[in-house]
Design a protein around this motif. Structure first.
Motif, short mmCIF file in Angstrom:
data_model
loop_
_atom_site.label_atom_id
_atom_site.label_comp_id
_atom_site.label_asym_id
_atom_site.label_seq_id
_atom_site.Cartn_x
_atom_site.Cartn_y
_atom_site.Cartn_z
N GLU A 1 32.57 -7.13 36.29
CA GLU A 1 31.36 -6.78 35.25
C GLU A 1 30.68 -5.36 35.83
O GLU A 1 30.27 -5.32 37.05
N GLY A 2 30.03 -4.62 35.00
CA GLY A 2 29.41 -3.52 35.32
C GLY A 2 27.72 -3.83 35.62
O GLY A 2 27.61 -4.81 34.71
N VAL A 3 27.24 -3.49 36.70
CA VAL A 3 26.00 -3.98 36.92
C VAL A 3 24.84 -2.74 36.48
O VAL A 3 24.03 -2.78 35.71
N SER A 4 25.29 -1.70 37.32
CA SER A 4 24.51 -0.46 37.17
C SER A 4 25.11 0.93 37.69
O SER A 4 26.08 0.61 38.26
N CYS A 5 24.58 1.96 37.17
CA CYS A 5 25.13 3.12 37.77
C CYS A 5 24.26 4.26 37.68
O CYS A 5 23.32 4.15 36.97
N ILE A 6 24.57 5.33 38.32
CA ILE A 6 23.73 6.64 38.19
C ILE A 6 24.50 7.76 38.27
O ILE A 6 25.76 7.83 38.93
N ARG A 7 24.30 8.84 37.33
CA ARG A 7 25.23 10.04 37.19
C ARG A 7 24.61 11.08 38.09
O ARG A 7 23.44 11.22 38.40
N PRO A 8 25.40 11.86 38.42
CA PRO A 8 25.13 13.11 39.22
C PRO A 8 24.34 14.03 38.20
O PRO A 8 24.21 13.85 37.03
N GLY A 9 23.79 15.07 38.84
CA GLY A 9 23.09 16.35 37.91
C GLY A 9 21.80 15.39 37.26
O GLY A 9 20.60 15.51 38.02
N ASP A 10 21.84 15.03 36.06
CA ASP A 10 20.61 14.46 35.35
C ASP A 10 20.15 13.15 35.87
O ASP A 10 18.96 12.60 35.40
N ARG A 11 20.94 12.32 36.77
CA ARG A 11 20.46 11.22 37.60
C ARG A 11 20.32 10.19 36.31
O ARG A 11 19.59 9.24 36.60
N ALA A 12 20.99 10.19 35.41
CA ALA A 12 20.91 9.23 34.14
C ALA A 12 21.51 7.92 34.79
O ALA A 12 22.18 7.95 35.61
#
Length: 126
Positions: free
Chosen positions: A45-56
């Motif tokens: 299961e997915g826990v958390s993530c962070i995107r590049p750029g806007d760091r959403a």
């Protein structure tokens, strides 16, 4: 492209733990980095993530408010700070990478991540 997860261990309920995911061969600036977990007999299961750029960032509902994802560009490392850990948080935790951004609805879906680390065991028990 390699990811090395570490920081797992055996802790008591209510404790905190910080996981680290060190990236090599690529940078945080171009990849979405996610944390996933898999408990015995259960699906990943997915826990958390962070995107590049806007760091959403994105969090699974049961982790929101307890877990915090962050990144350090100078160390090319993504962290998962976990607090108020409970026995149901016991699992192998993996970090994974996707080249580029993911739309919010896809950020916690493991099928979109191309690269995976080896996992680190987190056990919460009294």
């Amino acid at each position: 492209v390699q990811l090395q997860a570490s920081g797992g261990g055996l802790v008591q309920p209510g404790s905190s733990l910080r996981l680290s995911c060190v990236l090599s061969g690529f940078t945080l600036d171009s990849y979405t980095i996610g944390w996933f977990r898999q408990a015995p007999g259960k699906e990943r299961e997915g826990v958390s993530c962070i995107r590049p750029g806007d760091r959403a960032t994105a969090y699974a509902a049961s982790m929101k408010g307890r877990f915090t994802i962050s990144r350090d560009r100078t160390k090319n490392t993504v962290y998962l700070q976990m607090s108020s850990l409970q026995p149901e948080d016991t699992a192998v935790y993996y970090c994974a990478a996707h080249a580029g951004n993911l739309i919010r609805s896809s950020m916690l879906a493991s099928r979109y991540y191309e690269y995976w680390g080896q996992g680190t065991q987190v056990t919460v028990s009294s």
